[in-house]
Design a protein around this motif. Structure first.
Motif, PDB file in Angstrom:
ATOM      1  N   VAL A  18       0.985  -1.245  -0.095  1.00  7.22           N
ATOM      2  CA  VAL A  18       0.030   0.090   0.023  1.00  7.22           C
ATOM      3  C   VAL A  18       1.138   1.290   0.104  1.00  7.22           C
ATOM      4  CG1 VAL A  18      -0.010   0.043   2.522  1.00  7.22           C
ATOM      5  CG2 VAL A  18      -1.886   1.169   1.054  1.00  7.22           C
ATOM      6  N   ASP A  19       0.480   2.169  -0.762  1.00  9.49           N
ATOM      7  CA  ASP A  19       1.275   3.501  -0.885  1.00  9.49           C
ATOM      8  C   ASP A  19       1.264   4.327   0.352  1.00  9.49           C
ATOM      9  OD1 ASP A  19       3.016   5.440  -1.667  1.00  9.49           O
ATOM     10  OD2 ASP A  19       1.959   5.733  -3.826  1.00  9.49           O
ATOM     11  N   THR A  20       1.703   4.016   1.421  1.00  2.48           N
ATOM     12  CA  THR A  20       1.407   5.093   2.427  1.00  2.48           C
ATOM     13  C   THR A  20       2.217   6.266   2.446  1.00  2.48           C
ATOM     14  OG1 THR A  20       1.723   3.061   3.955  1.00  2.48           O
ATOM     15  CG2 THR A  20       1.727   4.947   5.202  1.00  2.48           C
ATOM     16  N   ALA A  21       3.136   6.582   1.782  1.00  7.70           N
ATOM     17  CA  ALA A  21       4.017   7.703   1.293  1.00  7.70           C
ATOM     18  C   ALA A  21       2.923   8.734   0.629  1.00  7.70           C
ATOM     19  CB  ALA A  21       5.082   7.381   0.615  1.00  7.70           C
ATOM     20  N   ALA A  22       2.329   8.123  -0.357  1.00  9.25           N
ATOM     21  CA  ALA A  22       1.242   9.107  -1.125  1.00  9.25           C
ATOM     22  C   ALA A  22      -0.012   9.447   0.001  1.00  9.25           C
ATOM     23  CB  ALA A  22       0.814   8.319  -2.477  1.00  9.25           C
ATOM     24  N   ALA A  23      -0.485   8.354   0.701  1.00 14.77           N
ATOM     25  CA  ALA A  23      -1.258   8.822   1.508  1.00 14.77           C
ATOM     26  C   ALA A  23      -1.080  10.118   2.739  1.00 14.77           C
ATOM     27  CB  ALA A  23      -1.786   7.632   2.479  1.00 14.77           C
ATOM     28  N   GLY A  24       0.336   9.853   3.061  1.00 12.10           N
ATOM     29  CA  GLY A  24       0.813  10.960   4.028  1.00 12.10           C
ATOM     30  C   GLY A  24       0.965  12.167   3.283  1.00 12.10           C
TER      31      GLY A  24
END
Length: 241
Positions: A18-24
């Motif tokens: 999952v793209d946690t960095a983008a969500a951040g």
């Protein structure tokens, strides 16, 4: 079904599945909008940058009697105080934190492509999710992603005495599924934790998700395979057959 002795795929979560960095990034933008009516707009990037630095350097110890929420509210409090030079408006740090946290969780999602990949893989392999981080934060992500049913087991590093790259947590994984290290492949985006951890534990192979196409730093762990996306994993598995 077993392929060349490989029966278990161990996955990292953040920035692997999952793209946690983008969500951040979305979450920080939401906080920035909140701060526009509270502080000098020219200071917002500095405040958010300081929070992110504190988050990156975070060393959370639940035995100290604080929750992760307490710690991260304090990150925002310190960031606001450092930039503003005075104590922030009462409740502002808490508002920043819960805006950031809620937004990040709202936008986190397994893409349809990743979901399909995992569903296909679990017909041939046992899948295990092994994620570092404190229990509350990671369990909240897993709950919002509704992904636990895809895995034979889910382990959160903060719930054990050691996290990746320590061999002990991998040994726990092996015992949990009744397999040997050479039956397993470790897949993750971090050379320091995922790849080094897999090497320390003696897994059959390590697969590095290198989305940015960067060269590994000098003296870093060397993965057996490097792919730009988790969606390329079937190509690696085909080579192992």
């Amino acid at each position: 079904m077993e392929h060349s002795g490989v029966s278990v795929l161990i996955f990292d979560l953040d920035n692997t599945l999952v793209d946690t960095a983008a969500a951040g990034k979305v979450a920080i933008q939401k906080v920035s909008e909140l701060l526009k009516s509270k502080v000098d707009e020219t200071k917002i990037n500095d405040i958010c940058g300081r929070f992110l630095h504190k988050l990156f350097e975070e060393n959370f110890d639940p035995s100290r009697g604080q929750t992760i929420d307490d710690v991260r509210i304090n990150h925002w409090h310190e960031a606001l105080q450092e930039v503003e030079g005075v104590d922030p408006i009462q409740g502002l740090a808490s508002d920043c934190y819960y805006t950031w946290k809620t937004t990040r969780l709202q936008v986190l999602a397994l893409s349809p492509e990743v979901l399909t990949l995992l569903e296909n893989l679990r017909s041939s392999y046992k899948l295990l999710l092994l994620t570092n981080g404190d229990s509350q934060t990671q369990r909240e992500k897993i709950e919002v992603l509704k992904c636990e049913k895809l895995f034979s087991a889910v382990l959160v590093g903060g719930e054990h005495s050691e996290q990746k790259p320590a061999a002990s947590i991998f040994t726990h994984c092996f015992k949990l599924l009744g397999v040997k290290p050479e039956d397993c492949i470790m897949v993750g985006d971090s050379l320091d934790t995922d790849i080094q951890g897999g090497i320390n534990a003696g897994v059959r192979a390590t697969v590095w998700i290198n989305k940015k196409g960067v060269s590994p730093p000098k003296d870093s762990a060397i993965p057996d395979y490097t792919i730009p996306s988790i969606l390329d994993l079937p190509k690696v598995l085909a080579n192992l057959r």
